[in-house]
Write an enzyme that holds these catalytic residues in place. Structure first.
Site, PDB file in Angstrom:
ATOM      1  CB  CYS A  82      11.227 -25.802   6.542  1.00  0.00           C
ATOM      2  SG  CYS A  82      11.167 -27.061   5.240  1.00  0.00           S
ATOM      3  CD  GLN A 111      12.826 -23.626   0.759  1.00  0.00           C
ATOM      4  OE1 GLN A 111      11.776 -23.422   0.158  1.00  0.00           O
ATOM      5  NE2 GLN A 111      13.216 -24.846   1.101  1.00  0.00           N
ATOM      6  CG  ASN A 135       8.904 -32.691   4.412  1.00  0.00           C
ATOM      7  OD1 ASN A 135       9.129 -32.972   3.235  1.00  0.00           O
ATOM      8  ND2 ASN A 135       7.681 -32.508   4.868  1.00  0.00           N
ATOM      9  CE1 TYR A 150      11.294 -25.525  -6.131  1.00  0.00           C
ATOM     10  CE2 TYR A 150       9.992 -26.856  -4.611  1.00  0.00           C
ATOM     11  CZ  TYR A 150      10.195 -26.319  -5.872  1.00  0.00           C
ATOM     12  OH  TYR A 150       9.295 -26.574  -6.880  1.00  0.00           O
ATOM     13  CG  HIS A 177      11.336 -29.494  10.119  1.00  0.00           C
ATOM     14  ND1 HIS A 177      10.171 -28.765  10.079  1.00  0.00           N
ATOM     15  CD2 HIS A 177      11.592 -29.852   8.839  1.00  0.00           C
ATOM     16  CE1 HIS A 177       9.721 -28.692   8.839  1.00  0.00           C
ATOM     17  NE2 HIS A 177      10.577 -29.349   8.060  1.00  0.00           N
ATOM     18  CD  GLU A 231       9.563 -28.198  13.544  1.00  0.00           C
ATOM     19  OE1 GLU A 231       9.100 -28.631  12.469  1.00  0.00           O
ATOM     20  OE2 GLU A 231      10.523 -27.409  13.581  1.00  0.00           O
TER      21      GLU A 231
END
Length: 381
Positions: A246, A250, A288, A291, A331, A333
């Site tokens: 996530c 980036q 979630n 960007y 994600h 996880e």
């Protein structure tokens, strides 16, 4: 208790309040998950945001200690269609209302969340202010206009000190940019010796811990607000295997010369289809983020795209073409969401083992002794 939500475009929603009383401003976003509201509430990546759940019934299975993804929620407000005050679930320990009251979070229910979501999809995410008071609209508009969006969310949500979750296998330094507990769970259940460090830890401090690999966690906000993390990744790239998730994805992209930009309304939910280009297989993922890595910016770097989003074709995965390093925007996880992509943690550990075979190191006992000295020096600092 009456409550109101005012958007910066002037749209006003009136409903019933639950949770805490008061006033709170933040970026209004929406999550499309059907379940998992407790994991959403406790995900540090929502720091500074007022979260709208598109699923109409929230609170029906209560709150349980085992489902927290952080020590305490970081959201600015919670918006639902219907709040269920009396949960029905054998695991429930207390109610959603009690949780929000305990952490000072305002909730609003009985509003048209479908209309709110359509506004955000059409115009993009925007600032909003929640209140349970009787302020005039003009006062709320003035307060909202004077309240900037948070830019220091990573510093707010990251651990302030180093801690470890001991294991007998690979030592992983988990850089906490606002990490969910699920990442730590996935590493520890594979026997990893995990050392969690703050978001502003330098490359030299990480080297002292003698890691086998480095995990870059998820986190809130704009990746360009944490330039020190980009510097740290640049220095360690090629020296240790790296896996970014996530926000970590980036930051990894920025460190490799790519660029990022803000999405119109982001990806938030547990049902986002992602295509793995090598196998042509589609995974349903938990996401979630607000960007994304710009596709055109990857050209000319030493990055290769590994995954794309099947909804809007944005980049969902990258790998370095020379060094043992890769990342994903979603994600693996889960928590909440499907566990389809948990294999990526196994892929990371295999990458570490391959790297160690190619670069023989000192015996593990000597490494542990050096690591302990490094931890003591860092702790004393």
């Amino acid at each position: 208790m009456q409550a109101r939500l005012l958007l910066e475009d002037g749209t006003l929603f009136k409903g019933l309040g639950f949770g805490a009383e008061g006033q709170s401003a933040g970026e209004v976003v929406f999550n499309t998950g059907i379940t998992g509201y407790q994991e959403v509430l406790s995900d540090p990546s929502y720091c500074g945001q007022i979260v709208t759940m598109t699923y109409p019934l929230i609170g029906n299975y209560g709150i349980t200690r085992d489902d927290f993804e952080s020590i305490s929620p970081s959201i600015q407000g919670f918006v639902v269609r219907r709040h269920e005050p009396v949960p029905s679930n054998w695991r429930a320990e207390y109610t959603l209302d009690r949780l929000l009251k305990e952490y000072g979070i305002i909730g609003i229910s009985e509003i048209d969340t479908r209309m709110l979501t359509r506004i955000l999809r059409h115009h993009g995410t925007m600032k909003g202010i929640l209140t349970t008071g009787s302020e005039r609209i003009e006062e709320l508009q003035e307060r909202l206009g004077a309240t900037p969006l948070m830019r220091d969310q990573v510093a707010r949500t990251s651990t302030k000190s180093i801690f470890s979750s001991p294991g007998e296998k690979e030592r992983i330094v988990l850089v906490d940019f606002g990490a969910k507990s699920g990442i730590l769970r996935e590493l520890t259940k594979r026997g990893c010796d995990v050392v969690v460090v703050p978001q502003d830890t330098t490359a030299e401090e990480i080297r002292r811990l003698k890691p086998d690999g480095i995990q870059l966690s998820n986190g809130p906000g704009d990746p360009k607000d944490v330039p020190h993390a980009v510097t740290m990744i640049k220095e360690l790239l090629g020296e240790y295997p790296i896996f970014g998730i996530c926000l970590g994805h980036q930051l990894f992209a920025l460190a490799c010369g790519a660029d990022t930009s803000k999405l119109k309304f982001g990806h938030r939910g547990g049902n986002h289809p992602v295509k793995e280009l090598e196998t042509n297989r589609c995974y349903i993922t938990s996401q979630n983020h607000g960007y994304t890595v710009l596709e055109e910016s990857v050209k000319g770097t030493k990055l290769a795209v590994t995954h794309i989003n099947n909804n809007d074709r944005t980049i969902e995965g990258l790998k370095h073409t020379e060094y043992p390093a890769f990342s994903v925007q979603y994600h693996p996880e889960a928590a909440p969401g499907p566990y389809d992509s948990s294999y990526l943690f196994d892929q990371f550990l295999e990458m570490i083992r391959q790297h160690k075979r190619n670069h023989p190191q000192k015996p593990r006992q000597a490494q542990l002794a050096e690591s302990l000295r490094g931890e003591l020096q860092y702790a004393q600092k």
